[in-house]
Design an enzyme around this catalytic site. Structure first.
Site, PDB file in Angstrom:
ATOM      1  N   GLY A   1      -4.532   7.551  -1.693  1.00  0.00           N
ATOM      2  CA  GLY A   1      -5.009   6.555  -0.748  1.00  0.00           C
ATOM      3  C   GLY A   1      -4.372   6.780   0.609  1.00  0.00           C
ATOM      4  O   GLY A   1      -3.319   7.420   0.718  1.00  0.00           O
TER       5      GLY A   1
ATOM      6  N   GLN B   1      -1.727   4.825   9.176  1.00  0.00           N
ATOM      7  CA  GLN B   1      -1.002   6.055   8.862  1.00  0.00           C
ATOM      8  C   GLN B   1      -1.461   7.244   9.700  1.00  0.00           C
ATOM      9  O   GLN B   1      -0.763   8.246   9.784  1.00  0.00           O
ATOM     10  CB  GLN B   1      -1.125   6.387   7.377  1.00  0.00           C
ATOM     11  CG  GLN B   1      -0.430   5.382   6.484  1.00  0.00           C
ATOM     12  CD  GLN B   1      -0.569   5.755   5.041  1.00  0.00           C
ATOM     13  OE1 GLN B   1      -1.553   5.421   4.392  1.00  0.00           O
ATOM     14  NE2 GLN B   1       0.429   6.470   4.525  1.00  0.00           N
TER      15      GLN B   1
ATOM     16  N   CYS C   1       4.586   7.322  -0.822  1.00  0.00           N
ATOM     17  CA  CYS C   1       3.764   7.046   0.359  1.00  0.00           C
ATOM     18  C   CYS C   1       3.774   8.268   1.265  1.00  0.00           C
ATOM     19  O   CYS C   1       4.832   8.856   1.512  1.00  0.00           O
ATOM     20  CB  CYS C   1       4.320   5.829   1.101  1.00  0.00           C
ATOM     21  SG  CYS C   1       3.376   5.349   2.554  1.00  0.00           S
ATOM     22  N   LEU C   2       2.603   8.615   1.774  1.00  0.00           N
ATOM     23  CA  LEU C   2       2.501   9.752   2.694  1.00  0.00           C
ATOM     24  C   LEU C   2       3.345   9.532   3.945  1.00  0.00           C
ATOM     25  O   LEU C   2       3.775  10.491   4.575  1.00  0.00           O
ATOM     26  CB  LEU C   2       1.041   9.986   3.078  1.00  0.00           C
ATOM     27  CG  LEU C   2       0.076  10.291   1.935  1.00  0.00           C
ATOM     28  CD1 LEU C   2      -1.353  10.416   2.471  1.00  0.00           C
ATOM     29  CD2 LEU C   2       0.488  11.527   1.175  1.00  0.00           C
TER      30      LEU C   2
ATOM     31  N   HIS D   1      -1.300  -1.358  -2.345  1.00  0.00           N
ATOM     32  CA  HIS D   1      -0.438  -0.520  -1.502  1.00  0.00           C
ATOM     33  C   HIS D   1      -1.104  -0.263  -0.148  1.00  0.00           C
ATOM     34  O   HIS D   1      -0.477  -0.430   0.904  1.00  0.00           O
ATOM     35  CB  HIS D   1      -0.161   0.806  -2.235  1.00  0.00           C
ATOM     36  CG  HIS D   1       0.649   1.783  -1.450  1.00  0.00           C
ATOM     37  ND1 HIS D   1       1.951   2.101  -1.787  1.00  0.00           N
ATOM     38  CD2 HIS D   1       0.355   2.536  -0.357  1.00  0.00           C
ATOM     39  CE1 HIS D   1       2.418   3.005  -0.922  1.00  0.00           C
ATOM     40  NE2 HIS D   1       1.454   3.282  -0.056  1.00  0.00           N
ATOM     41  N   GLU D   2      -2.383   0.135  -0.161  1.00  0.00           N
ATOM     42  CA  GLU D   2      -3.062   0.490   1.092  1.00  0.00           C
ATOM     43  C   GLU D   2      -3.342  -0.740   1.959  1.00  0.00           C
ATOM     44  O   GLU D   2      -3.216  -0.677   3.184  1.00  0.00           O
ATOM     45  CB  GLU D   2      -4.357   1.265   0.809  1.00  0.00           C
ATOM     46  CG  GLU D   2      -4.156   2.580   0.071  1.00  0.00           C
ATOM     47  CD  GLU D   2      -3.148   3.517   0.712  1.00  0.00           C
ATOM     48  OE1 GLU D   2      -2.961   3.473   1.948  1.00  0.00           O
ATOM     49  OE2 GLU D   2      -2.519   4.311  -0.015  1.00  0.00           O
TER      50      GLU D   2
ATOM     51  N   HIS E   1      -0.449  -1.710   3.990  1.00  0.00           N
ATOM     52  CA  HIS E   1      -0.353  -0.945   5.241  1.00  0.00           C
ATOM     53  C   HIS E   1      -1.089  -1.659   6.380  1.00  0.00           C
ATOM     54  O   HIS E   1      -0.632  -1.657   7.524  1.00  0.00           O
ATOM     55  CB  HIS E   1      -0.956   0.457   5.087  1.00  0.00           C
ATOM     56  CG  HIS E   1      -0.021   1.479   4.548  1.00  0.00           C
ATOM     57  ND1 HIS E   1       1.118   1.892   5.221  1.00  0.00           N
ATOM     58  CD2 HIS E   1      -0.070   2.204   3.401  1.00  0.00           C
ATOM     59  CE1 HIS E   1       1.730   2.822   4.501  1.00  0.00           C
ATOM     60  NE2 HIS E   1       1.035   3.030   3.379  1.00  0.00           N
TER      61      HIS E   1
END
Length: 191
Positions: free
Chosen positions: A79, A84, A126-127, A169-170, A173
């Site tokens: 995701g 991000q 996480c990226l 999670h997304e 963000h």
């Protein structure tokens, strides 16, 4: 690097936002908390896309580039959220492990309408926080609402299991929240 140093965007996509989208390669740079300007943007609440934006070439390009970026072997994510890649807009791309073929989907103006079930811990990465993982308690079931970019109608969908965790999670963000804010423990990835 970051488009917004003077506050959040509002209304239609700005020239700076459109420039970031058009000037990005297919593989977009993922912001990290290790850069101060990136971290400030990642901690800023995102705003909705207008209907006009959702019909624009800029939106289509952004969605395609975010999908390419999250699926690229250098990222290998499940995701990604628009903050991000430098845009404080409510857009996420999520891999749907709950659907045949496990496709990625694009969800503009995404929100969590309801969460239920006993929170259970699970490992998350996480990226935007490369090299670290944490144990985060998430609900096993959610109702997600988002705008269908074709019809511009609001869609509500019940999602369960690991895919529900990804949505939580997304969408965090989009609200300026990172998984490390919710983690019971963190550790360094020694792979």
């Amino acid at each position: 690097a970051c488009v917004f140093s003077c506050g959040r965007p509002s209304g239609s996509l700005s020239r700076a936002e459109k420039a970031l989208i058009s000037n990005s390669d297919s593989l977009m740079r993922v912001l990290t908390i290790f850069d101060q300007a990136d971290s400030l943007l990642l901690r800023t609440e995102s705003v909705d896309f207008t209907d006009k934006d959702l019909r624009s070439e800029a939106f289509k390009s952004l969605a395609a580039k975010m999908l390419y970026s999250v699926k690229d072997p250098s990222q290998d994510g499940v995701g990604i959220a628009a903050p991000q890649v430098g845009l404080n807009r409510r857009l996420i791309c999520v891999q749907r492990f709950d659907k045949p073929g496990e496709p990625f989907g694009v969800y503009p103006n995404a929100r969590l309408d309801s969460l239920w079930g006993e929170k259970t811990p699970g490992g998350e990465g996480c990226l935007s926080i490369p090299g670290y993982y944490g144990s985060v308690r998430r609900h096993p079931s959610v109702i997600v609402s988002y705008t269908d970019p074709t019809t511009l109608e609001t869609v509500k969908e019940t999602v369960e299991g690991f895919t529900a965790v990804i949505f939580q999670h997304e969408i965090d963000h989009l609200d300026g929240v990172l998984y490390i804010d919710r983690a019971d423990s963190l550790w360094v990835d020694n792979r």
